[in-house]
Design an enzyme around this catalytic site. Structure first.
Site, PDB file in Angstrom:
ATOM      1  CG  HIS A  91      -2.140  -0.874   0.996  1.00 57.19           C
ATOM      2  ND1 HIS A  91      -2.861  -1.436   2.013  1.00 57.19           N
ATOM      3  CD2 HIS A  91      -2.748  -1.273  -0.150  1.00 57.19           C
ATOM      4  CE1 HIS A  91      -3.865  -2.141   1.515  1.00 57.19           C
ATOM      5  NE2 HIS A  91      -3.803  -2.070   0.203  1.00 57.19           N
ATOM      6  CG  HIS A 142      -2.014  -6.683   1.173  1.00 60.57           C
ATOM      7  ND1 HIS A 142      -1.734  -6.140  -0.058  1.00 60.57           N
ATOM      8  CD2 HIS A 142      -1.710  -5.733   2.084  1.00 60.57           C
ATOM      9  CE1 HIS A 142      -1.307  -4.904   0.097  1.00 60.57           C
ATOM     10  NE2 HIS A 142      -1.270  -4.629   1.380  1.00 60.57           N
ATOM     11  CB  CYS A 179       4.108 -10.964   4.252  1.00 65.90           C
ATOM     12  SG  CYS A 179       5.292 -10.950   5.609  1.00 65.90           S
ATOM     13  CG  HIS A 219      -6.565  -4.577   5.495  1.00 66.92           C
ATOM     14  ND1 HIS A 219      -5.643  -5.516   5.065  1.00 66.92           N
ATOM     15  CD2 HIS A 219      -5.895  -3.411   5.582  1.00 66.92           C
ATOM     16  CE1 HIS A 219      -4.462  -4.932   4.925  1.00 66.92           C
ATOM     17  NE2 HIS A 219      -4.591  -3.648   5.236  1.00 66.92           N
ATOM     18  CD  GLU A 226      -2.765  -9.357   7.282  1.00 65.89           C
ATOM     19  OE1 GLU A 226      -2.082  -8.303   7.181  1.00 65.89           O
ATOM     20  OE2 GLU A 226      -2.770 -10.067   8.306  1.00 65.89           O
ATOM     21  CB  THR A 276       0.353  -9.220  10.130  1.00 62.17           C
ATOM     22  OG1 THR A 276       0.017  -8.520   8.934  1.00 62.17           O
ATOM     23  CG2 THR A 276       0.299 -10.706   9.902  1.00 62.17           C
ATOM     24  CB  SER A 291      -0.250   1.976   4.745  1.00 64.89           C
ATOM     25  OG  SER A 291       0.548   1.489   5.783  1.00 64.89           O
TER      26      SER A 291
HETATM   27 FE1  SF4 Z   1       4.976  -8.900   6.540  1.00 68.84          FE
HETATM   28 FE2  SF4 Z   1       4.922  -7.436   8.730  1.00 68.84          FE
HETATM   29 FE3  SF4 Z   1       5.753  -6.360   6.520  1.00 68.84          FE
HETATM   30 FE4  SF4 Z   1       3.170  -6.957   6.775  1.00 68.84          FE
HETATM   31  S1  SF4 Z   1       4.314  -5.440   7.937  1.00 68.84           S
HETATM   32  S2  SF4 Z   1       4.465  -7.353   4.990  1.00 68.84           S
HETATM   33  S3  SF4 Z   1       3.321  -8.825   8.023  1.00 68.84           S
HETATM   34  S4  SF4 Z   1       6.769  -8.076   7.600  1.00 68.84           S
END
Ligand code: SF4
Length: 309
Positions: A41, A74, A96, A124, A126, A164, A222
């Site tokens: 994002h 995501h 991720c 969202h 994710e 997360t 974000s």
């Molecule tokens: Fe992965 Fe954390 Fe980055 Fe999100 S913020 S992409 S969970 S490392």
């Protein structure tokens, strides 16, 4: 103007991996490379990859058969993976690994017969991906009030998982409320809020204690950047979430000589430089950085790229 930079700030390992996945795919396979959803994002990151030949789409039916498509950091629902297979798309999955870990936990709880609660923001990407990875009914909630309104019988076997990128403190309160109402509930505490998100939240809290104003560089989309802005604001000082230096307002800095700067996990360091350049046009800068942990986390690139290296 005195500038204090938070440490750590900006790109996390998951975002570095996602951006590198697109860049290396372009290098190895050539343009165009399709990317489902914004890879991370941040508009500047997306625009820069677009200039290199990435084509961003929201749904797979916009991708021609046999083309190469990358899934964003995501994560995606199973139905999207199935659709890619049916359409014979070549896939690089930049989800991720910390998000994939939450998917696995959710599936395991569901397989063991637990009724699942996902602490996260409805809608969202994710959260949509996580819901679509778990073959069971999942209740999404974000607040203590929503916990109080739950209607599960007291003895329902319950488990929870978390998005997360939430606020660690807010999530702790939601988990505590769940435990009060359903003492038998199982779940990972707040450990599934990712290391990078936690580190940036601790750092912005320390930063807020020693400045007159905080600038968080990041996108309004974000989640972790919005949380950083909110945490700074809880200290009683003004805090602004800005995409780049163009968003600055000269009057913000009247009578506020010490400015703290941090950035969300999807913000490149070049955007901090952009903000510093804009601030330098307002007043000469004296820049220092707060001490903080040096992050060493690295994630391997997706299998399809490693195989070609
Ligand atoms: Fe992965 Fe954390 Fe980055 Fe999100 S913020 S992409 S969970 S490392």
């Amino acid at each position: 103007m005195k500038i204090i930079l938070a440490q750590p700030r900006g790109f996390c390992a998951g975002v570095v991996r996602a951006v590198e996945t697109v860049e290396q795919a372009l290098e190895l396979y050539g343009a165009p490379v399709y990317v489902r959803h914004e890879i991370v994002h941040n508009q500047h990151v997306v625009d820069s990859l677009r200039r290199k030949g990435a084509l961003f789409v929201e749904e797979l039916d916009e991708v021609p058969a046999n083309a190469l498509v990358i899934f964003s950091a995501h994560g995606v629902a199973r139905v999207v993976e199935d659709q890619a297979r049916q359409r014979h798309l070549r896939v690089l999955d930049a989800t991720c690994p910390l998000v994939s870990k939450v998917h696995n936990q959710g599936r395991q709880y569901a397989a063991r017969g637990y009724r699942l609660i996902l602490i996260g923001e409805p809608g969202h990407p994710e959260v949509l991906g996580t819901l679509g990875q778990i073959p069971a009914q999942v209740t999404v909630l974000l607040t203590v009030a929503q916990v109080e309104a739950l209607e599960f019988a007291a003895d329902t076997p319950l488990a929870y998982i978390t998005q997360t990128t939430l606020s660690v403190d807010d999530t702790r309160q939601v988990v505590a409320a769940l435990r009060r109402r359903y003492p038998q509930i199982v779940g990972p505490d707040t450990r599934d809020i990712c290391y990078a998100v936690q580190n940036r939240q601790v750092a912005v809290r320390a930063l807020s204690a020693c400045v007159d104003l905080v600038l968080v560089v990041g996108s309004q989309k974000s989640a972790n950047s919005v949380t950083l802005r909110d945490i700074a604001g809880e200290s009683g000082i003004p805090s602004y979430l800005i995409a780049d230096g163009r968003a600055l307002r000269r009057e913000w800095f009247d009578q506020r000589p010490t400015v703290g700067i941090t950035a969300g996990a999807s913000t490149p360091e070049s955007m901090i430089d952009d903000v510093l350049a804009a601030l330098a046009r307002i007043a000469p800068l004296d820049i220092t950085s707060l001490p903080g942990p040096e992050e060493q986390v690295q994630f391997r690139l997706p299998a399809g790229l490693i195989a070609r290296q």
